[in-house]
Design a protein around this motif. Structure first.
Motif, mmCIF file in Angstrom:
data_model
loop_
_atom_site.group_PDB
_atom_site.id
_atom_site.type_symbol
_atom_site.label_atom_id
_atom_site.label_comp_id
_atom_site.label_asym_id
_atom_site.label_seq_id
_atom_site.Cartn_x
_atom_site.Cartn_y
_atom_site.Cartn_z
ATOM 1 N N GLY A 271 0.809 -1.209 0.000
ATOM 2 C CA GLY A 271 0.000 0.000 0.000
ATOM 3 C C GLY A 271 0.843 1.261 0.000
ATOM 4 O O GLY A 271 0.530 2.237 -0.690
ATOM 5 N N LEU A 272 1.920 1.254 0.771
ATOM 6 C CA LEU A 272 2.808 2.408 0.801
ATOM 7 C C LEU A 272 3.434 2.646 -0.573
ATOM 8 O O LEU A 272 3.498 3.782 -1.064
ATOM 9 C CB LEU A 272 3.895 2.193 1.860
ATOM 10 C CG LEU A 272 3.413 2.136 3.317
ATOM 11 C CD1 LEU A 272 4.520 1.611 4.224
ATOM 12 C CD2 LEU A 272 2.951 3.515 3.785
ATOM 13 N N LEU A 273 3.901 1.569 -1.197
ATOM 14 C CA LEU A 273 4.510 1.699 -2.529
ATOM 15 C C LEU A 273 3.492 2.159 -3.565
ATOM 16 O O LEU A 273 3.788 3.010 -4.419
ATOM 17 C CB LEU A 273 5.125 0.364 -2.947
ATOM 18 C CG LEU A 273 6.465 0.000 -2.302
ATOM 19 C CD1 LEU A 273 6.767 -1.479 -2.482
ATOM 20 C CD2 LEU A 273 7.592 0.842 -2.897
ATOM 21 N N ALA A 274 2.281 1.590 -3.509
ATOM 22 C CA ALA A 274 1.250 1.958 -4.488
ATOM 23 C C ALA A 274 0.836 3.418 -4.320
ATOM 24 O O ALA A 274 0.596 4.126 -5.310
ATOM 25 C CB ALA A 274 0.041 1.038 -4.336
ATOM 26 N N HIS A 275 0.750 3.882 -3.095
ATOM 27 C CA HIS A 275 0.395 5.284 -2.862
ATOM 28 C C HIS A 275 1.479 6.206 -3.398
ATOM 29 O O HIS A 275 1.183 7.239 -4.008
ATOM 30 C CB HIS A 275 0.190 5.511 -1.366
ATOM 31 C CG HIS A 275 -0.209 6.915 -1.011
ATOM 32 N ND1 HIS A 275 0.714 7.921 -0.791
ATOM 33 C CD2 HIS A 275 -1.435 7.485 -0.850
ATOM 34 C CE1 HIS A 275 0.084 9.043 -0.501
ATOM 35 N NE2 HIS A 275 -1.218 8.804 -0.536
ATOM 36 N N ARG A 276 2.731 5.835 -3.189
ATOM 37 C CA ARG A 276 3.847 6.697 -3.608
ATOM 38 C C ARG A 276 4.038 6.683 -5.123
ATOM 39 O O ARG A 276 4.285 7.734 -5.744
ATOM 40 C CB ARG A 276 5.121 6.212 -2.914
ATOM 41 C CG ARG A 276 6.414 6.910 -3.352
ATOM 42 C CD ARG A 276 6.529 8.317 -2.828
ATOM 43 N NE ARG A 276 7.729 8.971 -3.317
ATOM 44 C CZ ARG A 276 8.927 8.901 -2.745
ATOM 45 N NH1 ARG A 276 9.081 8.189 -1.636
ATOM 46 N NH2 ARG A 276 9.951 9.540 -3.249
ATOM 47 N N LEU A 277 3.930 5.506 -5.749
ATOM 48 C CA LEU A 277 4.284 5.369 -7.166
ATOM 49 C C LEU A 277 3.085 5.257 -8.097
ATOM 50 O O LEU A 277 3.230 5.384 -9.311
ATOM 51 C CB LEU A 277 5.174 4.131 -7.354
ATOM 52 C CG LEU A 277 6.514 4.143 -6.623
ATOM 53 C CD1 LEU A 277 7.212 2.793 -6.777
ATOM 54 C CD2 LEU A 277 7.403 5.266 -7.143
ATOM 55 N N GLY A 278 1.911 4.992 -7.515
ATOM 56 C CA GLY A 278 0.736 4.709 -8.336
ATOM 57 C C GLY A 278 0.510 3.212 -8.421
ATOM 58 O O GLY A 278 1.466 2.440 -8.606
ATOM 59 N N SER A 279 -0.731 2.791 -8.277
ATOM 60 C CA SER A 279 -1.039 1.356 -8.237
ATOM 61 C C SER A 279 -0.565 0.623 -9.478
ATOM 62 O O SER A 279 -0.166 -0.547 -9.411
ATOM 63 C CB SER A 279 -2.555 1.155 -8.056
ATOM 64 O OG SER A 279 -2.979 1.592 -6.781
ATOM 65 N N GLY A 280 -0.591 1.271 -10.626
ATOM 66 C CA GLY A 280 -0.199 0.614 -11.865
ATOM 67 C C GLY A 280 1.272 0.306 -11.969
ATOM 68 O O GLY A 280 1.689 -0.440 -12.865
ATOM 69 N N ASN A 281 2.078 0.858 -11.057
ATOM 70 C CA ASN A 281 3.521 0.637 -11.105
ATOM 71 C C ASN A 281 4.003 -0.414 -10.119
ATOM 72 O O ASN A 281 5.204 -0.579 -9.936
ATOM 73 C CB ASN A 281 4.259 1.950 -10.834
ATOM 74 C CG ASN A 281 4.216 2.884 -12.031
ATOM 75 O OD1 ASN A 281 4.297 2.434 -13.158
ATOM 76 N ND2 ASN A 281 4.061 4.172 -11.771
ATOM 77 N N LEU A 282 3.066 -1.133 -9.487
ATOM 78 C CA LEU A 282 3.451 -2.119 -8.490
ATOM 79 C C LEU A 282 2.769 -3.449 -8.750
ATOM 80 O O LEU A 282 1.560 -3.505 -9.005
ATOM 81 C CB LEU A 282 3.073 -1.639 -7.080
ATOM 82 C CG LEU A 282 3.316 -2.656 -5.954
ATOM 83 C CD1 LEU A 282 4.800 -2.880 -5.732
ATOM 84 C CD2 LEU A 282 2.643 -2.217 -4.668
ATOM 85 N N VAL A 283 3.581 -4.526 -8.651
ATOM 86 C CA VAL A 283 3.060 -5.892 -8.609
ATOM 87 C C VAL A 283 3.590 -6.521 -7.328
ATOM 88 O O VAL A 283 4.795 -6.456 -7.049
ATOM 89 C CB VAL A 283 3.513 -6.727 -9.819
ATOM 90 C CG1 VAL A 283 3.028 -8.171 -9.679
ATOM 91 C CG2 VAL A 283 2.993 -6.123 -11.116
ATOM 92 N N THR A 284 2.705 -7.120 -6.548
ATOM 93 C CA THR A 284 3.110 -7.787 -5.314
ATOM 94 C C THR A 284 2.658 -9.240 -5.363
ATOM 95 O O THR A 284 1.544 -9.540 -5.789
ATOM 96 C CB THR A 284 2.546 -7.055 -4.073
ATOM 97 O OG1 THR A 284 2.967 -7.754 -2.895
ATOM 98 C CG2 THR A 284 1.032 -6.956 -4.106
ATOM 99 N N VAL A 285 3.542 -10.149 -4.941
ATOM 100 C CA VAL A 285 3.300 -11.591 -5.067
ATOM 101 C C VAL A 285 3.330 -12.229 -3.685
ATOM 102 O O VAL A 285 4.264 -12.009 -2.904
ATOM 103 C CB VAL A 285 4.359 -12.253 -5.972
ATOM 104 C CG1 VAL A 285 4.043 -13.734 -6.160
ATOM 105 C CG2 VAL A 285 4.431 -11.550 -7.329
ATOM 106 N N GLU A 286 2.319 -13.037 -3.388
ATOM 107 C CA GLU A 286 2.191 -13.709 -2.096
ATOM 108 C C GLU A 286 1.861 -15.179 -2.313
ATOM 109 O O GLU A 286 0.937 -15.514 -3.048
ATOM 110 C CB GLU A 286 1.084 -13.040 -1.260
ATOM 111 C CG GLU A 286 0.688 -13.770 0.004
ATOM 112 C CD GLU A 286 1.839 -13.949 0.979
ATOM 113 O OE1 GLU A 286 2.042 -15.099 1.429
ATOM 114 O OE2 GLU A 286 2.526 -12.951 1.286
ATOM 115 N N ILE A 287 2.609 -16.068 -1.652
ATOM 116 C CA ILE A 287 2.444 -17.505 -1.877
ATOM 117 C C ILE A 287 1.231 -18.082 -1.148
ATOM 118 O O ILE A 287 0.666 -19.090 -1.579
ATOM 119 C CB ILE A 287 3.722 -18.264 -1.465
ATOM 120 C CG1 ILE A 287 3.698 -19.682 -2.024
ATOM 121 C CG2 ILE A 287 3.886 -18.257 0.057
ATOM 122 C CD1 ILE A 287 5.015 -20.411 -1.900
#
Length: 390
Positions: free
Chosen positions: A133-149
């Protein structure tokens, strides 16, 4: 919790102010920390972890809302899952397997990531979703992919991100494979301890990109944050920044049951010797000696068993053979008794590594670094020119 909660806003402001004062949080991230509250990403039951004692105390939002709120904004790690979700009781389980990291650790890692507007980031290990959430707020949601197993953890994080009005790519999958559909990335941020940097992360990074990961060896639970810069040739190299400790990637955890057959009876036919190396010489939890031993004695797992009588037994197990060693330290005795069995003389290697470290002036972890290529991983001291396999 609503993003508009006045109490939450005050607590978030106070947390950001405290982190700014310590230098963990940089001014460029302060607004994001205030806008994306940690509490929004936490489940109703968390376990506050005491770093000094290792104890985890359950805190229920329904039973103790004020205590839960304090924990949400305290600079402490919060366990959010035990035993890969198999444990459901309020008492702590056996192995913590998902958590909300200390806010100071989160802030410092984001600082070290070195992002700027327009960068694309791959996060390995979504967890609660707060870091995403911190990364998406700073960079924009379209610039982040997060992967969880863990599918349940990924679903909970996705819902929390939606409540925060954020929509990064949230993928249920094995982070070791990265996410090629979103590549290339300018930054790869790993929020789980790793024992091997995945070649997929290098392949999916732009030349000049950065991989930030808690890295260590199976010698101990220690991790050191490493900042690798990806080269034009596809390799990556960089220094260790500081000691941390993260839950490990699931497929890189050490299974201690694999050593059950190493010592059918102790000491058996082991060779016996004496040593003047003392137990403190091997290093404690966050001390550099322990980390360096792991770099210099590859493929070795290490644990210390202590007794109430003042005796401590340091065990060393080879990961690829039945070789083992044990050093028995007794309070008040100037020398320890060493037992070694198998073709690999593990204690001899540990003692030689300690002599080398002392001879180099006892360098801290920050003088060491890591280089990763398609052929494997190599550690180095002061520069990658002289390196050794780990």
């Amino acid at each position: 919790m609503s993003l508009k909660s006045e109490q939450g806003r005050r607590a978030s402001d106070e947390l950001a102010r405290a982190l700014l004062e310590t230098g963990a949080l940089t001014p460029g991230w302060a607004g994001t920390f205030r806008a994306v509250p940690r509490a929004l990403f936490l489940p109703d039951l968390v376990w506050a972890h005491d770093m000094a004692t290792g104890r985890s105390v359950p805190i229920s939002r329904s039973d103790d809302p004020a205590g839960w709120e304090r924990a949400a904004y305290a600079n402490v790690p919060l366990v959010t899952q035990w035993d890969d979700g198999q444990h459901t009781a309020s008492a702590p389980g056996s192995v913590p397997t998902s958590s909300a990291s200390m806010p100071s650790v989160v802030a410092a890692m984001l600082r070290d990531l070195g992002v700027s507007d327009g960068m694309r980031v791959l996060e390995i290990g979504t967890g609660t979703g707060w870091n995403a959430g911190l990364l998406a707020h700073r960079l924009g949601s379209g610039n982040l992919v997060t992967v969880e197993i863990d599918e349940a953890v990924a679903d909970q994080a996705r819902q929390a991100l939606l409540r925060a009005g954020l929509h990064p790519g949230t993928v249920h999958g094995d982070g070791g494979g990265g996410w090629p559909e979103g590549a290339p990335y300018d930054r790869v941020m790993v929020t789980a301890g790793v024992r091997a940097v995945s070649p997929r992360w290098l392949e999916q990074s732009r030349p000049g990109g950065v991989i930030l990961a808690p890295w260590g060896t199976h010698y101990s639970d220690q991790d050191a944050l490493v900042r690798l810069t990806v080269g034009e040739d596809g390799s990556a190299s960089g220094p260790f920044l500081r000691m941390v400790e993260f839950m490990k990637l699931r497929d890189q955890r050490l299974d201690w049951n694999r050593f059950r057959g190493h010592v059918p009876d102790f000491p058996g036919d082991a060779d016996v010797s004496r040593t003047t190396v003392a137990l403190p010489d091997l290093g404690d939890r966050y001390e550099p000696a322990r980390f360096v031993m792991g770099l210099c004695v590859p493929g070795c797992a290490h644990v210390v068993n202590r007794s109430d009588s003042g005796t401590a037994k340091a065990w060393f197990f080879d990961l690829t053979s039945r070789s083992w060693a044990a050093a028995v330290f007794r309070s008040g005795e100037p020398e320890a008794t060493v037992y070694q069995s198998g073709p690999r003389r593990l204690w001899d290697e540990v003692e030689a590594a300690h002599r080398w470290w002392v001879g180099q002036g006892e360098p801290s972890h920050t003088r060491f670094g890591l280089t990763v290529t398609a052929e494997g991983q190599r550690a180095w001291l002061d520069g990658p020119a002289d390196s050794w396999a780990v």
